[in-house]
Write an enzyme that holds these catalytic residues in place. Structure first.
Site, mmCIF file in Angstrom:
data_model
loop_
_atom_site.group_PDB
_atom_site.id
_atom_site.type_symbol
_atom_site.label_atom_id
_atom_site.label_comp_id
_atom_site.label_asym_id
_atom_site.label_seq_id
_atom_site.Cartn_x
_atom_site.Cartn_y
_atom_site.Cartn_z
ATOM 1 N N LEU A 255 -1.742 -0.670 -8.782
ATOM 2 C CA LEU A 255 -2.912 -1.412 -9.271
ATOM 3 C C LEU A 255 -3.456 -2.300 -8.163
ATOM 4 O O LEU A 255 -4.679 -2.462 -8.029
ATOM 5 C CB LEU A 255 -2.539 -2.259 -10.488
ATOM 6 C CG LEU A 255 -3.687 -3.096 -11.066
ATOM 7 C CD1 LEU A 255 -4.819 -2.211 -11.559
ATOM 8 C CD2 LEU A 255 -3.190 -3.994 -12.193
ATOM 9 N N TYR A 256 -2.575 -2.886 -7.369
ATOM 10 C CA TYR A 256 -3.031 -3.698 -6.235
ATOM 11 C C TYR A 256 -3.948 -2.877 -5.337
ATOM 12 O O TYR A 256 -5.043 -3.310 -4.964
ATOM 13 C CB TYR A 256 -1.829 -4.211 -5.437
ATOM 14 C CG TYR A 256 -2.194 -4.815 -4.106
ATOM 15 C CD1 TYR A 256 -2.896 -6.013 -4.036
ATOM 16 C CD2 TYR A 256 -1.851 -4.184 -2.905
ATOM 17 C CE1 TYR A 256 -3.242 -6.572 -2.817
ATOM 18 C CE2 TYR A 256 -2.186 -4.733 -1.682
ATOM 19 C CZ TYR A 256 -2.885 -5.935 -1.640
ATOM 20 O OH TYR A 256 -3.229 -6.478 -0.425
ATOM 21 N N ALA A 257 -3.500 -1.659 -4.995
ATOM 22 C CA ALA A 257 -4.307 -0.783 -4.153
ATOM 23 C C ALA A 257 -5.642 -0.453 -4.819
ATOM 24 O O ALA A 257 -6.687 -0.425 -4.164
ATOM 25 C CB ALA A 257 -3.541 0.498 -3.855
#
Length: 450
Positions: A255-257
């Site tokens: 999700l960060y990416a």
């Protein structure tokens, strides 16, 4: 003739006395009712004020969570009132933002009390640019480290405004005070694994926060040029190496990416519609003094010195995990180079007047190193044998390998990393042992190293 003397009888005052007594009674009754009504009103007002105060302190000073990763961000409703008012406050903002060199920049650095933000702020100030920091000092990792960085910045006359990038009122106020020429946007919710615990914090910071900042920037006069931190994580499941800016980035593994990739698409939109000059920088595993405690090299150092076992990951196929570790000084040079070559935004009054610059670059070290080798270097520097626990990498969004192609950054602003991992870790270990006061446990040559 007989005269009779007429004697008048005294007036009857009983009715008057009764009337006065009655009126006095009525007045007392009314006074009592008024007093009671006033008391009720005062009680209700006091209760309302108390509730408002309770709400205020609950929102702005929430209780400390037992979870060390629980984030406490500044509440937008009140932050501007506290951090954006007063002649003294405005004077500090102006003084910090004023460049000291001819044609110097006036830079708003978001996430200024963060790892990269602190180093970049110091570098810009050292060469004579005006720098104003913005940070919400959340508790994703130890806030005392951020406060220590803040003190370091203050020693160099860099003022860090405590506030949130989602607070558009505060941002507008800062732009009303200072006509920033540039924004170095480094504020973000970092970390891959934490996204599985608190996904909304990534959306709030990396997507909503970026949009809030761009909304303010688009309406500023003049519009600033913006350099912002993307991430090497956008390459996701890409298997072509070394990673190049031309490779696909539509397969995020975390999700960060995904939020960082979303940031790149959002940057394209604001460049296209509003003429904002935007440069995205894809950082590759940054390390060094004043670093982030959630990074492997940092907590490996802590655990090795405390004689605790460390988890060394391998891939599901049993292969070693490798990272393109990039020393902080090299990253700073890349950030400054991107600022120096950023063209002016072309919008005015929130409207695009001409095509504007839109760029994205890798900032890495061009030399991936296995995590096993990283641990070996730390063992040598700390003079302690690590207790290694080799396990397979969990399916939490981490990728097994990163490797940067930096030829584009070299071509456009001369980016050339010069610090190998052993040299960089030696400098980190020197800072770490000094900061935490444990010099006696490590090799003497670390302390004497320049």
């Amino acid at each position: 003739m007989q005269y009779h003397t007429m004697v008048s009888s005294p007036p009857d005052t009983s009715k008057t006395t009764k009337l006065e007594r009655y009126n006095s009674y009525i007045r007392r009754v009314n006074s009592t009712k008024l007093l009671q009504a006033s008391s009720k009103l005062l009680f209700r007002v006091t209760l309302l004020v108390a509730l408002v105060l309770i709400l205020f302190f609950t929102l702005n000073y929430p209780p400390i969570s037992d979870n060390p990763h629980h984030i406490h961000a500044t509440n937008n409703l009140f932050s501007s009132a506290f951090y954006g008012s007063g002649a003294g406050w405005e004077k500090r903002v102006r003084h910090s933002s004023t460049p000291r060199r001819p044609n110097g920049f006036s830079v708003l650095v978001t996430g200024a009390a963060g790892f990269v933000g602190t180093h970049c702020s110091l570098a810009l100030k050292k060469r004579g640019d005006g720098v104003l920091g913005l940070d919400n000092f959340n508790s994703y990792y130890d806030p005392s480290l951020k406060r220590a960085r803040q003190k370091l910045l203050e020693k160099h006359q860099i003022f860090v405004v405590e506030g949130d990038i989602n607070d558009s009122e505060l941002l507008h106020k800062l732009f009303d005070i200072v006509p920033f020429s540039h924004i170095l946007h480094l504020a973000a919710q970092a970390g891959v694994r934490y996204a599985m615990q608190n996904p909304l914090s990534y959306v709030n910071s990396n997507v909503a926060g970026f949009v809030t900042l761009l909304e303010v920037a688009k309406s500023a006069d003049p519009q600033p040029a913006i350099v912002w931190a993307s991430s090497s994580s956008v390459y996701g499941l890409n298997t072509e190496v070394p990673f190049s800016e031309s490779h696909r980035t539509d397969q995020p593994a975390s999700l960060y990416a995904a939020t960082k990739k979303a940031g790149e698409e959002i940057a394209h939109t604001y460049n296209h519609i509003y003429g904002l000059s935007l440069t995205g920088l894809r950082f590759f595993t940054v390390y060094g003094p004043w670093g982030r405690p959630d990074m492997a090299y940092f907590f490996f150092t802590k655990d090795i010195l405390q004689r605790k076992s460390i988890n060394v990951y391998v891939t599901q196929e049993g292969k070693e995990v490798a990272r393109d570790f990039t020393y902080i000084d090299d990253i700073v040079k890349g950030c400054v180079g991107a600022l120096d070559t950023a063209e002016k935004s072309t919008g005015s009054g929130g409207k695009k007047r001409a095509p504007a610059q839109l760029r994205v670059y890798n900032l890495g070290n061009k030399a991936p190193v296995t995590v096993g080798k990283l641990v070996g270097i730390l063992e040598s520097l700390l003079n302690v044998k690590a207790k290694k626990h080799v396990i397979k990498m969990p399916r939490n969004g981490d990728v097994p390998y990163t490797h940067a192609n930096v030829s584009l950054a070299y071509r456009d602003f001369g980016y050339k990393p010069t610090t190998d991992l052993a040299t960089g870790l030696r400098k980190f270990a020197k800072w770490y042992t000094s900061y935490y006061g444990i010099e006696s446990r490590v090799k003497k040559e670390i302390q004497s190293d320049d």
